[in-house]
Design a protein around this motif. Sequence first.
Motif, short mmCIF file in Angstrom:
data_model
loop_
_atom_site.label_atom_id
_atom_site.label_comp_id
_atom_site.label_asym_id
_atom_site.label_seq_id
_atom_site.Cartn_x
_atom_site.Cartn_y
_atom_site.Cartn_z
N PHE A 84 0.83 -1.21 0.00
CA PHE A 84 0.00 0.00 0.00
C PHE A 84 0.86 1.26 0.00
O PHE A 84 0.59 2.22 0.73
N GLU A 132 0.92 3.22 -2.44
CA GLU A 132 0.06 4.21 -3.09
C GLU A 132 -1.32 4.18 -2.43
O GLU A 132 -1.85 3.11 -2.13
N THR A 133 -1.88 5.35 -2.23
CA THR A 133 -3.16 5.45 -1.53
C THR A 133 -4.29 4.77 -2.29
O THR A 133 -5.22 4.24 -1.68
N ILE A 136 -5.09 1.23 -1.30
CA ILE A 136 -5.93 1.11 -0.10
C ILE A 136 -7.40 1.14 -0.50
O ILE A 136 -8.22 0.33 -0.03
N THR A 166 -3.58 11.95 1.32
CA THR A 166 -2.58 11.19 2.08
C THR A 166 -3.20 9.87 2.56
O THR A 166 -4.42 9.68 2.48
N LYS A 167 -2.34 9.00 3.07
CA LYS A 167 -2.85 7.71 3.58
C LYS A 167 -3.82 7.92 4.74
O LYS A 167 -4.85 7.25 4.83
N ARG A 168 -3.47 8.84 5.61
CA ARG A 168 -4.33 9.08 6.77
C ARG A 168 -5.69 9.60 6.34
O ARG A 168 -6.74 9.14 6.83
N THR A 172 -7.11 9.19 3.49
CA THR A 172 -7.80 8.11 2.79
C THR A 172 -8.47 7.16 3.77
O THR A 172 -9.64 6.78 3.60
#
Length: 359
Positions: A80, A82-83, A86, A167-169, A171
């Motif tokens: 993961f 890349e977002t 996810i 960002t991941k967060r 997302t």
Amino acid sequence: MNAIVLASTVHFQRFGNPTTQTTRVTIERAVEENSAIRPILSAEVHLVLVTFLTAACLFVGTMGIVSNVLVILTYSKLGFSETINISYLVLAISDLCSSVIRCWGAICFVFIVTEANVPFDPSSLPVPTSFYPAQGFEKTTAFVTAFIAFERCLCVQFPLHVKTIVTKRKTVYSIVIIFLLGFLPSNLIHMVYPLKWVFSPSKNRTILAMVPLETPVRYILQRALLAYYGTVLHFTALIAVWICTIFLAVGLKKKASIRKENLMHPNNGTSDKQKERRVIKTVFLLAITYLACSIPAAATMLVPQFEPEFSTTRGLARISRVCHMLSLLITQLNSSTNLFIFLHTGSKFRRTCFALFIK
């Protein structure tokens, strides 16, 4: 007529279906003879269509379970970094849950199960344990699809700032909110469908069944959930996917015209451009598939507003029921096609997926 239909419905909900297909048809014929409005479909044809659509739902659901398990395993191996990976994983999880629940609902309608000597009533389970939970996961899938399309829009419109915007967060937070709004309210139905021990005349024994409460709260809650999932979430997600897909297409057209001005450097970032094109192609296919599979369900919800006869208590009741089952089957196809889309558009996904079967 309404009283007769309501009485037969309560009988099915509380005590299960009749033991044979002949008995089912006989009861439906008796309802017809005492009704002022004659259904267009005969009881025999209606039974054949319902049986076929139930078997088709079971087959498509099984296909969805297998395909989404493969998608989950493949993206777990890809990682993961890349977002969007996810979002793809969450999409597969939501589709997997939807397929499992739809299969369970179809199994409850299979004649072998309803006639089996089990200590519970299978016919009382589909509404609270399949219909509403599946609606929750299907709407979650819809909004995750819209989120993926929106994320790609941002990548096209703001390519230099997208990594700080998505960002991941952010997302993960967005997906958690989508699950809370999509799936969580469907569990409220269990408040008005408690488990009870009831006597079944067809089995001549006391069995466990989910009996709906005969209170105003139940009818209010059911209508609220149907309006929430059938109108608010359904059309909001449909419009959101349409808008994001249109903006994505417009953004790509603009980007293509800008690239024509940079023909002096054709090899500059070629691999990145190819990767971006593959991702956008995947998003387009996901969005178009969702839109194509959702239009029949939207139509079956809108038609009763213009044609009151198209309801479960009027002359077109059986046609309405068959059309609703067919639209649900088409909607269920949306949960079974993602694997084929990923295999078609992603070379890395394809290699990783095939590697799962090679020691």
